[in-house]
Design a protein around this motif. Structure first.
Motif, PDB file in Angstrom:
ATOM      1  N   UNK A  41      22.361   1.043 -12.004  1.00 23.23           N
ATOM      2  CA  UNK A  41      21.085   0.341 -12.229  1.00 23.23           C
ATOM      3  C   UNK A  41      21.249  -1.124 -11.634  1.00 23.23           C
ATOM      4  N   UNK A  42      20.556  -1.606 -10.710  1.00 22.85           N
ATOM      5  CA  UNK A  42      20.279  -2.833 -10.064  1.00 22.85           C
ATOM      6  C   UNK A  42      21.116  -2.838  -8.985  1.00 22.85           C
ATOM      7  N   UNK A  43      21.929  -1.724  -8.528  1.00 22.36           N
ATOM      8  CA  UNK A  43      23.139  -1.968  -7.522  1.00 22.36           C
ATOM      9  C   UNK A  43      22.430  -0.883  -6.535  1.00 22.36           C
ATOM     10  N   UNK A  44      22.918  -1.167  -5.146  1.00 23.76           N
ATOM     11  CA  UNK A  44      22.696  -0.172  -4.167  1.00 23.76           C
ATOM     12  C   UNK A  44      23.739   1.055  -4.178  1.00 23.76           C
ATOM     13  N   UNK A  45      23.138   1.949  -3.082  1.00 22.98           N
ATOM     14  CA  UNK A  45      23.879   3.323  -3.179  1.00 22.98           C
ATOM     15  C   UNK A  45      25.068   3.263  -2.658  1.00 22.98           C
ATOM     16  N   UNK A  46      26.206   3.683  -3.185  1.00 23.53           N
ATOM     17  CA  UNK A  46      27.486   3.685  -2.393  1.00 23.53           C
ATOM     18  C   UNK A  46      28.083   5.129  -2.486  1.00 23.53           C
ATOM     19  N   UNK A  47      29.091   5.127  -1.308  1.00 28.06           N
ATOM     20  CA  UNK A  47      29.649   6.479  -1.037  1.00 28.06           C
ATOM     21  C   UNK A  47      30.646   6.438  -2.145  1.00 28.06           C
ATOM     22  N   UNK A  90      31.681   3.841 -14.110  1.00 22.10           N
ATOM     23  CA  UNK A  90      31.171   4.975 -13.268  1.00 22.10           C
ATOM     24  C   UNK A  90      29.665   5.485 -13.733  1.00 22.10           C
ATOM     25  N   UNK A  91      29.033   4.829 -14.486  1.00 21.85           N
ATOM     26  CA  UNK A  91      27.596   5.167 -14.993  1.00 21.85           C
ATOM     27  C   UNK A  91      26.863   4.830 -13.751  1.00 21.85           C
ATOM     28  N   UNK A  92      26.007   6.046 -13.263  1.00 18.38           N
ATOM     29  CA  UNK A  92      25.253   5.817 -12.199  1.00 18.38           C
ATOM     30  C   UNK A  92      24.340   7.333 -12.121  1.00 18.38           C
ATOM     31  N   UNK A  93      23.561   7.237 -11.379  1.00 20.94           N
ATOM     32  CA  UNK A  93      22.824   8.569 -10.679  1.00 20.94           C
ATOM     33  C   UNK A  93      23.786   8.879  -9.492  1.00 20.94           C
TER      34      UNK A  93
END
Length: 116
Positions: A41-47, A90-93
């Protein structure tokens, strides 16, 4: 029709494990570099991790090195991400990606929440 469908996300306590799966169809997975990405949430997509199509070489971002393992099964057209010792950060989509030349395919994502 190209499809990538992630599954296996959910709520897990810190220190727990999850195994994400990506079911693919509509293209020949063996030719594609496969990656797992995430967006908090609120961050860019990261590899997070990727695996080559030829020699099976892998990459992991520093924050998951030693905890996550990527794997592919070209026959079953499946991609996996084993996640151990999960942390709240590690919480993320989590998204599955397949790339080959001009072709770049994405799944819809699966939510991973690490919380006590």
């Amino acid at each position: 029709q190209v499809q990538l469908a992630e599954s296996g996300g959910g709520l897990v306590q810190p220190g727990g494990s999850l195994r994400l799966s990506c079911t693919t169809s509509g293209f020949n997975l063996r030719y594609y570099v496969i990656g797992w990405f995430r967006q908090a949430p609120g961050k860019g997509r990261e590899a997070v991790s990727c695996i080559n199509n030829d020699d099976g070489g892998t990459y992991y971002t520093d924050s998951v090195q030693g905890r996550f393992t990527i794997a592919r099964d070209n026959v079953k057209q499946m991609v996996y991400l084993q996640m151990n010792n999960l942390k709240p950060e590690d919480t993320a989509v989590y998204y599955c990606n397949a790339a080959y030349g001009p072709y770049d395919y994405w799944g819809q994502g699966t939510q991973v929440t690490v919380s006590s």
